[in-house]
Design an enzyme around this catalytic site. Structure first.
Site, PDB file in Angstrom:
ATOM      1  N   GLU A  34       2.467 -98.611 -83.462  1.00  0.00           N
ATOM      2  CA  GLU A  34       1.500 -99.480 -82.801  1.00  0.00           C
ATOM      3  C   GLU A  34       1.608 -99.315 -81.288  1.00  0.00           C
ATOM      4  O   GLU A  34       2.702 -99.354 -80.731  1.00  0.00           O
ATOM      5  CB  GLU A  34       1.747-100.932 -83.196  1.00  0.00           C
ATOM      6  CG  GLU A  34       1.054-101.987 -82.348  1.00  0.00           C
ATOM      7  CD  GLU A  34      -0.455-101.828 -82.276  1.00  0.00           C
ATOM      8  OE1 GLU A  34      -1.015-102.042 -81.188  1.00  0.00           O
ATOM      9  OE2 GLU A  34      -1.076-101.484 -83.311  1.00  0.00           O
ATOM     10  N   ARG A 108      -8.180-114.547 -88.263  1.00  0.00           N
ATOM     11  CA  ARG A 108      -7.741-113.150 -88.266  1.00  0.00           C
ATOM     12  C   ARG A 108      -6.233-113.035 -88.022  1.00  0.00           C
ATOM     13  O   ARG A 108      -5.551-112.224 -88.643  1.00  0.00           O
ATOM     14  CB  ARG A 108      -8.511-112.362 -87.201  1.00  0.00           C
ATOM     15  CG  ARG A 108      -8.153-110.886 -87.132  1.00  0.00           C
ATOM     16  CD  ARG A 108      -9.001-110.177 -86.098  1.00  0.00           C
ATOM     17  NE  ARG A 108     -10.371-110.049 -86.530  1.00  0.00           N
ATOM     18  CZ  ARG A 108     -10.849-109.014 -87.241  1.00  0.00           C
ATOM     19  NH1 ARG A 108     -10.038-108.036 -87.593  1.00  0.00           N
ATOM     20  NH2 ARG A 108     -12.115-108.965 -87.579  1.00  0.00           N
ATOM     21  N   TYR A 217     -18.163-121.697 -89.260  1.00  0.00           N
ATOM     22  CA  TYR A 217     -17.465-122.096 -90.497  1.00  0.00           C
ATOM     23  C   TYR A 217     -16.096-122.649 -90.139  1.00  0.00           C
ATOM     24  O   TYR A 217     -15.553-122.363 -89.059  1.00  0.00           O
ATOM     25  CB  TYR A 217     -17.343-120.933 -91.488  1.00  0.00           C
ATOM     26  CG  TYR A 217     -16.811-119.631 -90.940  1.00  0.00           C
ATOM     27  CD1 TYR A 217     -15.444-119.415 -90.754  1.00  0.00           C
ATOM     28  CD2 TYR A 217     -17.692-118.590 -90.628  1.00  0.00           C
ATOM     29  CE1 TYR A 217     -14.975-118.205 -90.272  1.00  0.00           C
ATOM     30  CE2 TYR A 217     -17.228-117.382 -90.147  1.00  0.00           C
ATOM     31  CZ  TYR A 217     -15.870-117.188 -89.979  1.00  0.00           C
ATOM     32  OH  TYR A 217     -15.402-115.993 -89.499  1.00  0.00           O
ATOM     33  N   ASP A 294     -11.598 -98.772 -89.352  1.00  0.00           N
ATOM     34  CA  ASP A 294     -12.544 -98.549 -88.266  1.00  0.00           C
ATOM     35  C   ASP A 294     -12.425 -97.159 -87.659  1.00  0.00           C
ATOM     36  O   ASP A 294     -13.386 -96.667 -87.056  1.00  0.00           O
ATOM     37  CB  ASP A 294     -12.348 -99.593 -87.164  1.00  0.00           C
ATOM     38  CG  ASP A 294     -12.961-100.935 -87.507  1.00  0.00           C
ATOM     39  OD1 ASP A 294     -13.697-101.012 -88.511  1.00  0.00           O
ATOM     40  OD2 ASP A 294     -12.708-101.908 -86.775  1.00  0.00           O
TER      41      ASP A 294
END
Length: 394
Positions: A34, A108, A217, A294
């Site tokens: 990462e 998330r 939401y 992605d």
């Protein structure tokens, strides 16, 4: 296991961590690389269809994922001009029986945390931060990833899960910068008590208007509401996470009904993103290197499937490699072939939904209302069957 036998994964986001977990379920070691100095996710809410829950179970985190989700009752489409409901899809017993799992919304960061905890607990997964993969070299047996700090690491294969601006994709595909959609999204999260009381619905609600829409939401056990508003303003350049005043957000929604505008007035700490995607491509694989999530198939947000597709990729990748562990290039090619058409369909359908459901005006919008309001609940389940009816992994 020797270092040269592990799988290298560029990117520690949802897709990269899911790939590590999926491989671990097959007994395969991995090293997640990462670029950031710590593992985490920015952003707010995310919607999870039944296909996401199929993946959680295959990743070994089904219980933890279900525990942190908010289970909504409906997907609800509102007319932002007329201030009335166009249609809704019930997400109760009939939906769950048909597709084998629920529909939910999560933060998330909470989702990323579930995957991260699963990775930290598994002895076959190693996590390395401040380790941006800038490129790679390979031979007939190994891949060597080049890192931004000048170091190199070696493995049996490299998975590029490094997002929209993937360095690995640049070398595998070489198709330049992403396509700028011209749609600008603004995000805010507010305490539930700040949400107008008459709009505290247990639904993923979309207000559709000319060249704009609003989504809201509940999240985090109903402690907060996620607000996402998007304006088709022909923005020319990518932007990610830029703070903006509420006056800028409201500018694109002055033409919609007052109740929809009122949602925006209650938002705070707005940040903006200019949405980007890419054309579907078939060359995700270069020998022992493959793309995921992605990096392979970035898509607009309008089907709420970006994270779901990345997790499906991860499960399919591990399954494909396990079919013949002695021939990883063949396994990567099989993975690409199994995922290509499904992800291309989601990419292109996401664009079409933006044009024909989220942002139309005049007769175009009236046609949308007529077609969508005429469908029964059973017909809506049939419409969704291609996406939710299977697990996307067979």
């Amino acid at each position: 296991m020797p270092d040269r036998d592990r799988i290298l994964i560029a990117g520690g986001g949802i897709g990269g961590l899911a790939a590590a977990l999926a491989l671990a379920q097959k007994g395969v070691a991995s090293l997640v690389l990462e670029k950031a100095s710590q593992l985490g996710e920015i952003g707010a809410g995310i919607q999870l269809g039944p296909n996401a829950f199929h993946c959680f179970d295959r990743l070994g985190v089904g219980g933890a994922a279900r525990a942190m989700a908010v289970y909504i009752d409906q997907l609800r489409l509102m007319d932002a001009m007329a201030d009335g409901e166009i249609m809704h899809i019930d997400l109760g017993d009939a939906f769950r029986r048909r597709f084998g799992n629920p529909y939910a919304v999560v933060h998330r960061g909470d989702l990323h945390g579930v995957l991260l905890e699963g990775c930290r607990e598994h002895p076959l997964i190693e996590l390395s931060v401040s380790s941006e993969v800038t490129g790679y070299d390979q031979d007939s047996r190994t891949v060597t990833a080049r890192l931004g700090n000048g170091e190199t690491v070696i493995g049996a294969a490299l998975i590029g899960a490094d997002g929209l601006w993937s360095n690995v994709r640049r070398q595998v595909v070489g198709d330049g910068a992403p396509r700028v959609s011209g749609h600008t999204t603004y995000r805010s999260v507010i305490p539930t008590e700040r949400m107008p009381e008459d709009l505290r619905w247990n639904a993923a609600t979309l207000w559709a208007g000319p060249k704009c829409h609003i989504v809201h939401y509940p999240l985090s056990g109903w402690k907060v509401f996620n607000l996402v508003v998007t304006y088709h303003n022909d923005a020319p350049e990518p932007v990610a996470g830029k703070p903006v005043p509420v006056e800028e957000v409201r500018r694109g929604f002055a033409h919609v009904c007052d109740r929809a505008q009122n949602i925006i007035r209650h938002g705070t700490d707005w940040r903006m993103w200019v949405l980007c995607d890419r054309e579907p491509v078939g060359n995700w694989v270069d020998g022992r290197v493959a793309l995921l999530g992605d990096a392979a198939h970035p898509m607009l947000q309008y089907m709420a499937q970006g994270a779901c597709m990345a997790m499906e990729d991860a499960v399919c990748l591990a399954d494909s490699l396990a079919r013949d562990p002695t021939d990883l290039p063949a396994g990567l090619a099989l993975y690409r072939d199994r995922r290509l058409l499904r992800t291309a369909r989601v990419q292109l359908t996401s664009r079409a939904i933006g044009d024909h459901v989220y942002h139309p005006d005049g007769p175009h919008a009236a046609l949308r209302n007529a077609v969508m309001s005429a469908k029964s609940q059973a017909e809506w389940l049939n419409v969704l069957d291609w996406l939710y009816g299977g697990n996307g992994l067979d």
